[in-house]
Scaffold this motif. Sequence first.
Motif, PDB file in Angstrom:
ATOM      1  N   ILE A  96     -17.515  -3.747   0.867  1.00 62.15           N
ATOM      2  CA  ILE A  96     -18.757  -3.493   1.601  1.00 62.15           C
ATOM      3  C   ILE A  96     -18.458  -2.688   2.865  1.00 62.15           C
ATOM      4  O   ILE A  96     -19.206  -1.765   3.233  1.00 62.15           O
ATOM      5  CB  ILE A  96     -19.445  -4.821   1.945  1.00 62.15           C
ATOM      6  CG1 ILE A  96     -19.862  -5.547   0.665  1.00 62.15           C
ATOM      7  CG2 ILE A  96     -20.655  -4.598   2.842  1.00 62.15           C
ATOM      8  CD1 ILE A  96     -20.429  -6.925   0.897  1.00 62.15           C
ATOM      9  N   SER A  97     -17.344  -3.010   3.522  1.00 60.15           N
ATOM     10  CA  SER A  97     -16.969  -2.293   4.736  1.00 60.15           C
ATOM     11  C   SER A  97     -16.666  -0.826   4.441  1.00 60.15           C
ATOM     12  O   SER A  97     -17.051   0.070   5.204  1.00 60.15           O
ATOM     13  CB  SER A  97     -15.757  -2.965   5.383  1.00 60.15           C
ATOM     14  OG  SER A  97     -15.367  -2.289   6.560  1.00 60.15           O
ATOM     15  N   ALA A  98     -15.989  -0.572   3.326  1.00 64.59           N
ATOM     16  CA  ALA A  98     -15.687   0.814   2.956  1.00 64.59           C
ATOM     17  C   ALA A  98     -16.972   1.589   2.687  1.00 64.59           C
ATOM     18  O   ALA A  98     -17.124   2.751   3.114  1.00 64.59           O
ATOM     19  CB  ALA A  98     -14.782   0.836   1.723  1.00 64.59           C
ATOM     20  N   ALA A  99     -17.914   0.953   1.976  1.00 67.76           N
ATOM     21  CA  ALA A  99     -19.196   1.611   1.710  1.00 67.76           C
ATOM     22  C   ALA A  99     -19.971   1.841   3.004  1.00 67.76           C
ATOM     23  O   ALA A  99     -20.636   2.873   3.165  1.00 67.76           O
ATOM     24  CB  ALA A  99     -20.023   0.772   0.741  1.00 67.76           C
ATOM     25  N   ALA A 100     -19.882   0.880   3.944  1.00 67.36           N
ATOM     26  CA  ALA A 100     -20.576   1.027   5.221  1.00 67.36           C
ATOM     27  C   ALA A 100     -19.995   2.193   6.025  1.00 67.36           C
ATOM     28  O   ALA A 100     -20.738   2.947   6.669  1.00 67.36           O
ATOM     29  CB  ALA A 100     -20.476  -0.271   6.018  1.00 67.36           C
ATOM     30  N   LYS A 101     -18.676   2.351   5.991  1.00 67.83           N
ATOM     31  CA  LYS A 101     -18.054   3.484   6.702  1.00 67.83           C
ATOM     32  C   LYS A 101     -18.504   4.807   6.099  1.00 67.83           C
ATOM     33  O   LYS A 101     -18.782   5.771   6.819  1.00 67.83           O
ATOM     34  CB  LYS A 101     -16.540   3.347   6.646  1.00 67.83           C
ATOM     35  CG  LYS A 101     -15.984   2.214   7.488  1.00 67.83           C
ATOM     36  CD  LYS A 101     -14.467   2.125   7.375  1.00 67.83           C
ATOM     37  CE  LYS A 101     -13.921   0.972   8.214  1.00 67.83           C
ATOM     38  NZ  LYS A 101     -12.447   0.846   8.093  1.00 67.83           N
ATOM     39  N   ALA A 102     -18.576   4.863   4.767  1.00 64.59           N
ATOM     40  CA  ALA A 102     -19.032   6.087   4.118  1.00 64.59           C
ATOM     41  C   ALA A 102     -20.485   6.388   4.477  1.00 64.59           C
ATOM     42  O   ALA A 102     -20.844   7.549   4.748  1.00 64.59           O
ATOM     43  CB  ALA A 102     -18.863   5.967   2.607  1.00 64.59           C
ATOM     44  N   GLU A 103     -21.324   5.344   4.503  1.00 68.31           N
ATOM     45  CA  GLU A 103     -22.732   5.550   4.851  1.00 68.31           C
ATOM     46  C   GLU A 103     -22.877   5.978   6.304  1.00 68.31           C
ATOM     47  O   GLU A 103     -23.698   6.851   6.640  1.00 68.31           O
ATOM     48  CB  GLU A 103     -23.510   4.261   4.600  1.00 68.31           C
ATOM     49  CG  GLU A 103     -25.016   4.405   4.750  1.00 68.31           C
ATOM     50  CD  GLU A 103     -25.617   5.330   3.719  1.00 68.31           C
ATOM     51  OE1 GLU A 103     -26.511   6.118   4.097  1.00 68.31           O
ATOM     52  OE2 GLU A 103     -25.197   5.274   2.544  1.00 68.31           O
TER      53      GLU A 103
END
Length: 610
Positions: A564-571
Amino acid sequence: MSGGTAAKGRMYGGELMPWAIVLVAGGFLVLFGGVWLGGTLGAAVTGSGWHPPAFGLASFGALLTEGPDALWPGASTTGVTAGIVVVFGVVVTLVVLTVRKAVSYLAQPKGLARQRDLAALAPDGIAARARELRPSLKGRTELHPDETGNLLGDLAPKGPELRSSFEDVELDLMAPRAGKSTGIAVPRVLRAQGAVLLTSNKSDVYAVTRAERARKGRVWTFDPQGIAHAPREMWWNILADCHTIEGARRLAGHFVASVNDDQSKKDFWISAAQNTLTALFLAAARGRASVLDLLTWLADPADRTPVDLLRDVNMVAMAEQLQGTVRGAVETRDGIYETARQCVACLLDPEIVAWVTPDPHLPEFRPHEHVLGKDTLYLLSKDGGGSAAGVIAGLADATMRAGVVAAERMGGRLDPPMTAVLDEAANVCRISDLPDLYSHFGSRGINVVTLLQSYRQGSRVWGEAGMDALWSAATIKLLGAGLDDADFVEKISKLVGNSDIRTPSVTRSKEGVSRSYSYRLDPVLPADRIRALPKGTALLLATGVRPALIRLRPWYLEPGAAAISAAAKAETAAITERATRSWTGPASPAPTEAASRWQRSAVTLNKPTP
């Protein structure tokens, strides 16, 4: 040493001596009992049979002087030693567990709810309640925890986890950066079982949850002011529910509430402006006009178009009322219309009005379809001047009322339940009658979570009576760190209650020592302790149980947080890129028909009033 001090020493020594003798005797008893039992078991296991020696001081002395052979002749020394070690290991383990349990019990604040008090919110109790509320779960033996209720946190200090049921509605009061987003808003959105509605004035929750929610259903992002700089990929018909007087009045009320801090203090101009907007919204919806037409009518009070449209659809009384306002004293009419203009001023922004104008090239968001699935609606708006709060409140209200209609068609309750997280509700989602609707939403399977920074912030929006009604209607209340309102915190301290404090008194005389006890009532949680609650903790007030202290569960400490953190950084990177492009000023496209009409209405708005 003085004579008095020596006398006191002898007195204390005389009092403690019997206890010291008991402790020493008990220590020897435990030590020899463990050796006796362990040695006998070890000898029996290694084949020497069950032949316990005499349990006495003589046997203990023989063990110390002659060794194990004196008590267990012919037995294996290794087996006897191993048996003794095992027995003492078990004893030590039991002692450690007992001490830890006692320490945990003593660490809990006196007077607050304990595990047995919160059985209805614990895993077993909440699972049983979920089966009663959700017909789709009946007959299933294994349930995922998120299917049973909304995670609140862990009971301090050691758990278990506590959840609210799907008929609870929640009110959370916490200061900024006290864990509202990480410990409440994000987990609620990530764990939601059905449709989701989120309001916010920041992009943090959107960035963390968007990718995960996209796996469960469609993501609708309503971002008219560029909070997340999301491209416009939807539109909402703001007049869809204005075909009835009730719907038109509700929409007008949302715009009025966006500029009026206290709903209990509506003056003449605010009330008259709401009535006028109600008539204009109703005329636009019934007459198949647009929001841009409505702005034109507001700019020119003498325009008879809305009156004629109302007459054409048999809304004679409403047409007469609007005509009466137009034909009234010029100063009064202009004051009413100017107040109405101020209420809908955000619609003068073409970037905002485009989101509520029909666009054949983009999908239309339909609240009645949204509440039946697992889609997610993000409503983002800024605070202060230029805020689209009236539009945001209108769409949020339309979505939740659509959930009520769908629940009635399902037999009374949505299954799976809908989750509505109203973050910054006092700033970007001012639904004027939210306190009156709160408990009704819970009974329909719509889990509403309202996040405020303080009790006083809510009072500024809904008034003291309205905020009291919202507080009373909420079946779950979480009070977090940083509550600085002294009066409110003092009231919470009284709600938590008092506990009996026993104070011993020792009287010494020639006849001996006597003890007596007195009792006093002290607050379980004084106001200063409530105000100083650590970040990440909250005071839980649930209907029917004593208050409890819980630890919030931030999303980044849960399993799967890395992905989730990786997706949040990408977003977040995508948001930054979109923001950068918007600041560099991309080439302006040819004006659309809606934009051209807005420009014409804006010019008309500045015409002098006849």
